[in-house]
Write an enzyme that holds these catalytic residues in place. Structure first.
Site, PDB file in Angstrom:
ATOM      1  N   ASN A 110     -19.111  -7.580  17.801  1.00 16.28           N
ATOM      2  CA  ASN A 110     -20.310  -8.160  18.421  1.00 16.28           C
ATOM      3  C   ASN A 110     -21.483  -8.017  17.468  1.00 16.28           C
ATOM      4  O   ASN A 110     -21.545  -7.060  16.695  1.00 16.28           O
ATOM      5  CB  ASN A 110     -20.629  -7.432  19.734  1.00 16.28           C
ATOM      6  CG  ASN A 110     -21.807  -8.061  20.456  1.00 16.28           C
ATOM      7  OD1 ASN A 110     -21.926  -9.297  20.513  1.00 16.28           O
ATOM      8  ND2 ASN A 110     -22.693  -7.250  21.003  1.00 16.28           N
ATOM      9  N   HIS A 112     -25.598  -7.679  17.456  1.00 13.76           N
ATOM     10  CA  HIS A 112     -26.651  -7.301  18.407  1.00 13.76           C
ATOM     11  C   HIS A 112     -27.983  -7.188  17.657  1.00 13.76           C
ATOM     12  O   HIS A 112     -28.044  -6.565  16.589  1.00 13.76           O
ATOM     13  CB  HIS A 112     -26.300  -5.954  19.053  1.00 13.76           C
ATOM     14  CG  HIS A 112     -27.342  -5.502  20.020  1.00 13.76           C
ATOM     15  ND1 HIS A 112     -27.466  -6.054  21.280  1.00 13.76           N
ATOM     16  CD2 HIS A 112     -28.338  -4.584  19.914  1.00 13.76           C
ATOM     17  CE1 HIS A 112     -28.490  -5.488  21.900  1.00 13.76           C
ATOM     18  NE2 HIS A 112     -29.028  -4.599  21.094  1.00 13.76           N
ATOM     19  N   SER A 139     -27.289  -5.303  14.141  1.00 14.51           N
ATOM     20  CA  SER A 139     -26.068  -4.494  13.972  1.00 14.51           C
ATOM     21  C   SER A 139     -24.847  -5.326  14.335  1.00 14.51           C
ATOM     22  O   SER A 139     -24.871  -6.077  15.314  1.00 14.51           O
ATOM     23  CB  SER A 139     -26.086  -3.279  14.913  1.00 14.51           C
ATOM     24  OG  SER A 139     -27.231  -2.485  14.727  1.00 14.51           O
ATOM     25  N   ASP A 148     -22.913  -2.617  24.217  1.00 19.22           N
ATOM     26  CA  ASP A 148     -23.537  -2.414  22.902  1.00 19.22           C
ATOM     27  C   ASP A 148     -23.219  -1.034  22.328  1.00 19.22           C
ATOM     28  O   ASP A 148     -24.067  -0.364  21.730  1.00 19.22           O
ATOM     29  CB  ASP A 148     -25.057  -2.646  22.970  1.00 19.22           C
ATOM     30  CG  ASP A 148     -25.379  -4.072  23.373  1.00 19.22           C
ATOM     31  OD1 ASP A 148     -24.567  -4.957  23.070  1.00 19.22           O
ATOM     32  OD2 ASP A 148     -26.422  -4.290  24.003  1.00 19.22           O
TER      33      ASP A 148
HETATM   34  C1  GRF Z   1     -28.158 -13.529  18.335  1.00 16.85           C
HETATM   35  O1  GRF Z   1     -29.489 -13.159  18.177  1.00 16.85           O
HETATM   36  C2  GRF Z   1     -27.292 -12.311  18.524  1.00 16.85           C
HETATM   37  O2  GRF Z   1     -27.784 -11.179  17.881  1.00 16.85           O
HETATM   38  C3  GRF Z   1     -27.299 -12.122  20.011  1.00 16.85           C
HETATM   39  O3  GRF Z   1     -27.318 -13.420  20.534  1.00 16.85           O
HETATM   40  C4  GRF Z   1     -27.958 -14.295  19.632  1.00 16.85           C
HETATM   41  C5  GRF Z   1     -27.056 -15.483  19.434  1.00 16.85           C
HETATM   42  O4  GRF Z   1     -27.658 -16.505  18.677  1.00 16.85           O
HETATM   43  N1  GRF Z   1     -26.146 -11.347  20.427  1.00 16.85           N
HETATM   44  P1  GRF Z   1     -26.817 -17.800  18.288  1.00 16.85           P
HETATM   45  O5  GRF Z   1     -26.254 -18.384  19.589  1.00 16.85           O
HETATM   46  O6  GRF Z   1     -25.750 -17.395  17.339  1.00 16.85           O
HETATM   47  O7  GRF Z   1     -27.821 -18.727  17.685  1.00 16.85           O
END
Ligand code: GRF
Length: 215
Positions: A110, A112, A139, A148
């Site tokens: 994931n 984050h 991260s 998370d």
């Molecule tokens: C990203 O900021 C990621 O960190 C979070 O969700 C957002 C997804 O953005 N988990 P995208 O859909 O890849 O533009």
């Protein structure tokens, strides 16, 4: 050349991280094959991005299932036959339960938008601003059944400058994010980074702290 890393990418929205992975594959800097882009939202723009590049897509809408367990079971039934090396969560806004995580133990990643363990959960940019932080970041971690949580593999950070608002932080964060997944996935594919039962090794040695993305 070793065989491409088999990926399934799970999204809920825009899919800019998905796009970065697609672009890296097409540019030849990431040796991977996206076997499926799966969304829980039928209108996720990332589905359009995938289709434009000839990548298979599937929608599994959580609202059609009576429980989280039933939704997770549907995800599993869809993903297991594809035999992905990694499940890549890229803006996937559902929490995955223990059965799903257990079925792909050590193989779910994931991304984050914070320097974990700080600022788990939602709305991290606003909370970091309110917290008076000098830096924020991104991260990539292994997914466990806790939100998370799980070993952090790679982090990148950026300064919070006077006058920055949440949109500025998001912009800086996304710039980093779009380098991070392609880089990390390539390291996994090359075996520079390896994961065995949630134990992470880097160049053959246990990873004791997250790797950092060079600025
Ligand atoms: C990203 O900021 C990621 O960190 C979070 O969700 C957002 C997804 O953005 N988990 P995208 O859909 O890849 O533009």
């Amino acid at each position: 050349m070793s065989s491409p890393l088999a990926l399934a990418v799970l999204i809920s929205g825009n899919g800019s991280n998905l796009q970065a992975i697609i672009d890296a594959i097409e540019a030849g800097s990431l040796n991977a094959d996206i076997r499926l882009v799966l969304a829980n939202e039928a209108d996720a723009f990332g589905l359009t991005r995938a289709a434009r590049h000839g990548i298979a897509t599937r929608v599994i809408d959580h609202r059609n299932y009576p429980s989280r367990e039933a939704f997770d079971a549907a995800l599993l039934a869809c993903l297991q036959p594809l035999e992905p090396d990694y499940i890549v969560l890229a803006g996937f806004m559902r929490i995955l339960g223990g059965d799903f995580v257990g079925a792909f133990a050590g193989r779910i990643l994931n991304i984050h938008p914070s320097l974990l363990p700080a600022y788990k959960g939602l709305d991290t940019y606003r909370r970091a601003l309110q917290g008076g932080e000098s830096h924020h970041g991104v991260s990539i971690h292994l997914v466990t059944a806790e939100l998370d949580d799980g070993p952090v593999l790679l982090q990148g950070s950026y300064p919070i400058e006077p006058g920055d608002d949440a949109d500025d932080l998001q912009r800086k964060g996304h710039r980093l994010e779009h380098r991070m997944y392609p880089t990390l996935l390539q390291w996994l594919g090359e075996g520079r980074l390896s994961i065995d039962a949630n134990q992470v090794s880097h160049d053959g040695k246990p990873l004791t702290a997250p790797l950092r993305l060079d600025p």
